[in-house]
Design a protein around this motif. Structure first.
Motif, PDB file in Angstrom:
ATOM      1  N   ILE A  28      49.874  38.052  35.056  1.00  0.00           N
ATOM      2  CA  ILE A  28      49.919  39.197  35.969  1.00  0.00           C
ATOM      3  C   ILE A  28      49.572  40.486  35.214  1.00  0.00           C
ATOM      4  O   ILE A  28      49.023  41.426  35.786  1.00  0.00           O
ATOM      5  N   GLY A  29      49.856  40.501  33.897  1.00  0.00           N
ATOM      6  CA  GLY A  29      49.543  41.676  33.082  1.00  0.00           C
ATOM      7  C   GLY A  29      48.041  41.905  32.975  1.00  0.00           C
ATOM      8  O   GLY A  29      47.549  43.022  33.181  1.00  0.00           O
ATOM      9  N   ASP A  30      47.286  40.827  32.671  1.00  0.00           N
ATOM     10  CA  ASP A  30      45.821  40.949  32.612  1.00  0.00           C
ATOM     11  C   ASP A  30      45.275  41.436  33.947  1.00  0.00           C
ATOM     12  O   ASP A  30      44.432  42.320  34.019  1.00  0.00           O
ATOM     13  N   LEU A  31      45.781  40.783  35.019  1.00  0.00           N
ATOM     14  CA  LEU A  31      45.285  41.109  36.353  1.00  0.00           C
ATOM     15  C   LEU A  31      45.480  42.579  36.675  1.00  0.00           C
ATOM     16  O   LEU A  31      44.598  43.226  37.236  1.00  0.00           O
ATOM     17  N   ALA A  32      46.676  43.102  36.333  1.00  0.00           N
ATOM     18  CA  ALA A  32      47.029  44.460  36.718  1.00  0.00           C
ATOM     19  C   ALA A  32      46.067  45.473  36.103  1.00  0.00           C
ATOM     20  O   ALA A  32      45.690  46.451  36.743  1.00  0.00           O
ATOM     21  N   ILE A  33      45.657  45.217  34.859  1.00  0.00           N
ATOM     22  CA  ILE A  33      44.698  46.132  34.223  1.00  0.00           C
ATOM     23  C   ILE A  33      43.290  45.888  34.759  1.00  0.00           C
ATOM     24  O   ILE A  33      42.602  46.802  35.224  1.00  0.00           O
ATOM     25  N   ASN A  34      42.861  44.617  34.735  1.00  0.00           N
ATOM     26  CA  ASN A  34      41.484  44.315  35.136  1.00  0.00           C
ATOM     27  C   ASN A  34      41.218  44.701  36.591  1.00  0.00           C
ATOM     28  O   ASN A  34      40.131  45.174  36.922  1.00  0.00           O
ATOM     29  N   GLY A  35      42.211  44.497  37.459  1.00  0.00           N
ATOM     30  CA  GLY A  35      42.017  44.793  38.874  1.00  0.00           C
ATOM     31  C   GLY A  35      41.642  46.247  39.082  1.00  0.00           C
ATOM     32  O   GLY A  35      40.685  46.562  39.804  1.00  0.00           O
ATOM     33  N   THR A  36      42.374  47.141  38.441  1.00  0.00           N
ATOM     34  CA  THR A  36      42.089  48.561  38.627  1.00  0.00           C
ATOM     35  C   THR A  36      40.816  48.974  37.892  1.00  0.00           C
ATOM     36  O   THR A  36      40.003  49.738  38.411  1.00  0.00           O
ATOM     37  N   VAL A  37      40.614  48.440  36.703  1.00  0.00           N
ATOM     38  CA  VAL A  37      39.368  48.719  35.966  1.00  0.00           C
ATOM     39  C   VAL A  37      38.171  48.334  36.837  1.00  0.00           C
ATOM     40  O   VAL A  37      37.200  49.087  36.966  1.00  0.00           O
ATOM     41  N   ASN A  38      38.251  47.175  37.483  1.00  0.00           N
ATOM     42  CA  ASN A  38      37.115  46.690  38.260  1.00  0.00           C
ATOM     43  C   ASN A  38      36.874  47.512  39.519  1.00  0.00           C
ATOM     44  O   ASN A  38      35.726  47.765  39.891  1.00  0.00           O
TER      45      ASN A  38
ATOM     46  N   GLU B 105      38.694  37.483  40.358  1.00  0.00           N
ATOM     47  CA  GLU B 105      39.280  38.652  39.699  1.00  0.00           C
ATOM     48  C   GLU B 105      38.412  39.169  38.553  1.00  0.00           C
ATOM     49  O   GLU B 105      38.865  39.943  37.728  1.00  0.00           O
ATOM     50  N   GLY B 106      37.173  38.699  38.491  1.00  0.00           N
ATOM     51  CA  GLY B 106      36.279  39.225  37.460  1.00  0.00           C
ATOM     52  C   GLY B 106      34.837  39.106  37.905  1.00  0.00           C
ATOM     53  O   GLY B 106      33.935  38.905  37.085  1.00  0.00           O
ATOM     54  N   LYS B 107      34.616  39.205  39.219  1.00  0.00           N
ATOM     55  CA  LYS B 107      33.258  39.034  39.766  1.00  0.00           C
ATOM     56  C   LYS B 107      32.977  40.142  40.761  1.00  0.00           C
ATOM     57  O   LYS B 107      33.871  40.591  41.471  1.00  0.00           O
ATOM     58  N   PHE B 108      31.719  40.568  40.767  1.00  0.00           N
ATOM     59  CA  PHE B 108      31.354  41.556  41.776  1.00  0.00           C
ATOM     60  C   PHE B 108      30.012  41.204  42.395  1.00  0.00           C
ATOM     61  O   PHE B 108      29.236  40.424  41.842  1.00  0.00           O
ATOM     62  N   VAL B 109      29.785  41.784  43.561  1.00  0.00           N
ATOM     63  CA  VAL B 109      28.532  41.594  44.277  1.00  0.00           C
ATOM     64  C   VAL B 109      27.790  42.921  44.232  1.00  0.00           C
ATOM     65  O   VAL B 109      28.397  43.977  44.387  1.00  0.00           O
ATOM     66  N   ALA B 110      26.491  42.872  43.989  1.00  0.00           N
ATOM     67  CA  ALA B 110      25.696  44.096  43.950  1.00  0.00           C
ATOM     68  C   ALA B 110      24.463  43.922  44.826  1.00  0.00           C
ATOM     69  O   ALA B 110      23.943  42.815  44.979  1.00  0.00           O
ATOM     70  N   VAL B 111      24.012  45.023  45.412  1.00  0.00           N
ATOM     71  CA  VAL B 111      22.758  45.026  46.168  1.00  0.00           C
ATOM     72  C   VAL B 111      21.749  45.849  45.371  1.00  0.00           C
ATOM     73  O   VAL B 111      22.008  47.013  45.062  1.00  0.00           O
ATOM     74  N   VAL B 112      20.637  45.214  45.025  1.00  0.00           N
ATOM     75  CA  VAL B 112      19.609  45.907  44.237  1.00  0.00           C
ATOM     76  C   VAL B 112      18.243  45.719  44.901  1.00  0.00           C
ATOM     77  O   VAL B 112      18.064  44.797  45.699  1.00  0.00           O
TER      78      VAL B 112
END
Lengths: 382, 92, 370
Positions: free
Chosen positions: C103-113, C304-311
């Motif tokens: 949960i610690g990793d998630l809490a930081i990565n979630g907001t960073v992302n 929790e470590g993936k994003f979608v982009a439109v280019v």
């Protein structure tokens, strides 16, 4: 062989669709897939739009989650809300609405409702929680009954006193008969339920060609299985044959699973009649826990309210289930009745005819074909 | 209805209780093979899994037959077109 | 190609099925209604119910133009002209340890992302803990170390925080809320308004890993599989993508509700259609096997470590190449494109040659038997 990808080969499908189109010619065909699993495959892979327009697939009553009447859901919620009860069921039962919400709502109000992957998991929960009573909400056709049967046997062998089953198991042949008796029916044949047939075999469907003159092809669940079964039904029409054929021979034996049938007979008894959501009362269409296992029968151990709740008036699920109307022809489809706020049984489970149509199939035929034919970068649909 | 998926038996976990471990694309679970006790189940066999139970053994020969039939049925059309083209060419 | 809306209104269409279909589409495009009397788990699942709750309770009460964008973070303009993104997120995952993270990793990565996909360079993070009486200090120390490591990996600093303790039984171990601030580089413009037909959709890696890892880690399904959560910061990937594809118009991290929900948000935001090629979706075979076994559609499973982009189409190849060169981006792929019609709809082209609609997630994904 992994028995999945081999049956999803697009090239084989294209060739098969051409043969189907050729074989169907200009005639109109309406085939019913009895089983909700087939409905799911058809929409999931977009098969409906691959077939020629003169072959229509009608979605039948074979979703056990959908056919449980509201009163039984109310009873289930009542059970779940009893003190010291842990109520277990399959994930897809949790969302089905009764007259005062669903099991998810009961859970939100504090009931201990848990989903399980297997009925046997409920026995483990009972062992781990000796001070509480575990009720397993059993649903399903003959495919699922043997698993509950083994679970009951196991509970008895372990001498558990804190476990019972609320049986809502149903059988496949009576609703098929009910549909075949319906006067407004216009079907050219059936795709038979493959997984139910692993247990019951192919013989129970013989009455369909013999009494009602409709062909049956017991079908598997991959896209090529469905297409091949459609082809086989068309072949029967072309050759003037009318019989039960088995497309799903890799899994289904004509005699079914004899051991499973025997276990079912030892643990369950036919009810004289049972109410089906959308179809009304059908005699000898459901199973209750056998008298020999009365200690494990939640209906014996608890005095449930057992109040019958009529289907909502606006809902035309009965006609959809009989194939008399398509999902979109229902008055409330897609507006008052949606997957978030289902009114009728067909919208409840993702396998229900209406939910499948709503979730996957609302593209215009030409749009779907245009989008489907493209590939990224070829500007399809633009 | 009835979600059923093919899984391969990798191990018999408990002979008496008819428990076996199956593999579905690298995912493993112990299931009951009690319903298949009469036919017998051994590591390497493929079974159809439904709610944690083996419902039927999957017959590889039958599966291959089905796939062959699919090819043949698709081929019917191709052959007919070929025939049509040939006869059309001959007629002209 | 035309930008004109071809969709006629329902009453003008002769075919009754098409008429129903259009009526349903018009109905579907409305924001979801809130019909429940109490909060259910579905309100937290990121699908339609979540949207309904946010719309009808929070937006209703807090209404202002910054909030109404309902992005992953709010874009704030300082008097100096500089732009910040401000974002917050709460973490309640059970179990708090799972394969691939805590949960610690998630809490930081979630907001960073959330900051990164909003176009900002994440910089400062706040952390608030709600602790249940009896929670072991050792575990807390370990989680704090996880958070520090995650912050270092993402290049952010934890600069403020808060701690509250509630009586035993009032919380499940601990809950963490993080908020973060990032700075948007002066020359950076992400604009959904620039999205046009022909643009490509890119996903930064395999989907459905986190949701399946957590579902299995709960243990009640008794399924054994080597599936790890993908929890990771994506700010490095985002920077690489923006450098390789300056045309990038829109990004979203595909957390709760999964890829399917994110694509629907895109289609509805830009008023265009989205078509996904199912055969191009990167999915780990084990994750797919697990989804098949449980009857769950991977496009609705959380990441929790993936994003979608439109280019823009012409930059898609370079964008994917840039992502693939970085850790966490090896499986990046073009998965679909933006189309003019059907507007507001996400369609999936199946490898089998068929087509289906991908709706937003309804309720929580649950294993099914049928």
């Amino acid at each position: 062989m992994k028995f999945v990808d081999e049956f999803r080969d697009p090239a084989a499908a294209r060739a098969l669709v051409k043969s189907i189109t050729e074989l169907a010619g200009d005639d109109e065909f309406k085939f019913m897939e009895v089983c909700g699993g087939h409905t799911h495959t058809i929409y999931r892979h977009g098969i409906e739009h691959l077939l020629p327009a003169n072959i229509e697939l009608v979605h039948g009553p074979g979703c056990p989650v959908c056919v449980i009447p509201m009163g039984r859901i109310d009873d289930a919620m009542w059970l779940a809300e009893q003190p010291d009860v842990i109520f277990t069921t399959f994930g897809d039962m949790m969302r089905v609405p009764g007259s005062r919400g669903s099991l998810l709502d009961a859970k939100a109000r504090g009931a201990d409702v848990r989903f399980v992957y297997s009925p046997l998991d409920s026995v483990k929960i009972a062992i781990d929680n000796p001070d509480q009573h575990v009720v397993f909400f059993a649903v399903g056709f003959e495919t699922t009954v043997p698993s509950t049967a083994v679970t009951l046997m196991r509970a008895k062998a372990l001498g558990l006193t804190n476990f019972s089953v609320f049986s809502n198991h149903v059988t496949i042949v009576p609703p098929m008969k009910a549909i075949l008796e319906s006067p407004d029916l216009r079907l050219s044949g059936f795709l038979g339920p493959g997984h139910v047939s692993t247990v019951v075999g192919t013989h129970p469907y013989r009455f369909v060609p013999e009494v009602y003159g409709k062909p049956v092809v017991v079908a598997g669940f991959e896209p090529l299985d469905i297409l091949q079964s459609v082809y086989m039904l068309l072949e029967q029409h072309r050759d003037g044959r009318c019989e039960v054929e088995n497309q799903y021979a890799r899994v289904v034996r004509p005699e079914g699973n004899v051991a499973a049938l025997k276990l079912m007979g030892q643990t369950f008894q036919l009810r004289p009649h049972f109410e089906w959501r959308g179809l009304g009362f059908i005699s000898q269409s459901a199973l209750r826990v056998h008298d020999d296992f009365a200690d494990f029968d939640a209906e014996v151990r608890f005095s449930m309210p057992g109040v019958r709740v009529a289907d909502p008036k606006a809902c035309q699920c009965g006609e959809v289930l009989k194939g008399a109307i398509k999902p979109w022809e229902c008055k409330v489809f897609g507006t008052a009745c949606t997957p978030e706020t289902p009114i009728g049984t067909c919208m409840v489970s993702p396998e229900g005819a209406c939910a499948a149509y709503y979730n996957f199939g609302r593209l215009h035929r030409e749009t779907a074909q245009m989008v489907g034919q493209g590939a990224v970068g070829q500007g399809a649909g633009v | 209805m009835c979600l059923g998926i093919p899984g391969q038996v990798v191990e018999i976990v408990d002979e008496a209780e008819h428990l076996a471990r199956v593999d579905v694309s690298g995912v493993r679970r112990v299931i009951s093979v009690k319903l298949l006790a009469e036919q017998g189940v051994a590591p390497g066999d493929w079974v159809l899994v439904h709610v944690g139970f083996g419902m039927a053994k999957i017959d590889e020969q039958e599966a291959q037959l089905t796939l062959d039939q699919v090819q043949r049925m698709g081929q019917d059309y191709v052959d007919e077109i070929e025939l049509f083209k040939t006869t059309a060419a001959e007629a002209s | 190609m035309t930008s004109e809306r071809l969709t006629p209104s329902a009453s003008q269409v002769p075919d009754p099925e098409d008429r129903t279909r259009l009526r349903v589409e018009e109905f579907r495009k409305r924001r979801p209604r809130l019909i429940d009397e109490v909060v259910t788990m579905a309100h937290g699942a990121g699908g339609k119910s979540s949207a309904a709750l946010v719309d009808h309770v929070f937006v209703e009460a807090f209404r202002n133009p910054l909030l109404e964008q309902l992005g992953d973070g709010a874009l704030l303009r300082l008097p100096s002209g500089e732009r910040l993104v401000f974002s917050t997120d709460s973490f309640v995952v059970q179990p708090i340890d799972f394969p691939g993270g805590t949960i610690g990793d998630l809490a930081i990565n979630g907001t960073v992302n959330d900051l990164a996909v909003s176009g900002a360079v994440p910089q400062w993070i706040s952390v608030a803990f709600v602790l249940e009486e009896g929670f072991p200090i050792d575990r807390l120390r370990q989680l704090a170390a996880d958070m520090r490591a995650a912050a270092d990996a993402a290049g952010v600093q934890i600069v403020t925080g808060d701690t509250k303790v509630v009586p035993h039984g009032s919380a499940d171990g601990l809950y963490i809320t993080t908020a973060g601030v990032g700075v948007v580089p002066a020359d950076r413009e992400l604009s959904p308004a620039a999205v046009r037909p022909g643009d490509r959709l890119i996903v930064s890696g395999t989907i459905a890993d986190h949701g399946m890892a957590v579902m299995l880690a709960r243990g009640n399904l008794a399924i054994e599989a080597d599936i790890e959560s993908d929890t990771a910061p994506v700010n490095g990937l985002v920077e690489a993508l923006l450098a390789a594809a300056p045309s990038t118009r829109w990004m979203r991290d595909a957390t709760r509700g999964g890829l399917g929900t994110v694509c629907n948000e895109l289609a509805q935001t830009v008023g265009l259609g989205v078509v996904i090629d199912e055969g191009l979706l990167p999915i780990d075979p084990t994750v797919l096997g697990c989804c098949d076994m449980l009857g769950i559609d991977p496009i609705y499973v959380a990441n929790e470590g993936k994003f979608v982009a439109v280019v823009a189409a012409e930059e898609a190849e370079a964008a994917v190449a840039a992502l693939r060169g970085l850790p966490g981006g090896a499986q990046a792929a073009v998965i679909g494109e933006v189309i003019a019609e059907p507007a507001g709809i996400v369609a999936m082209r199946t490898p089998f040659g068929g087509t289906r609609i991908v709706d937003m997630l309804v309720g929580d994904p649950l294993p099914r038997i049928c």
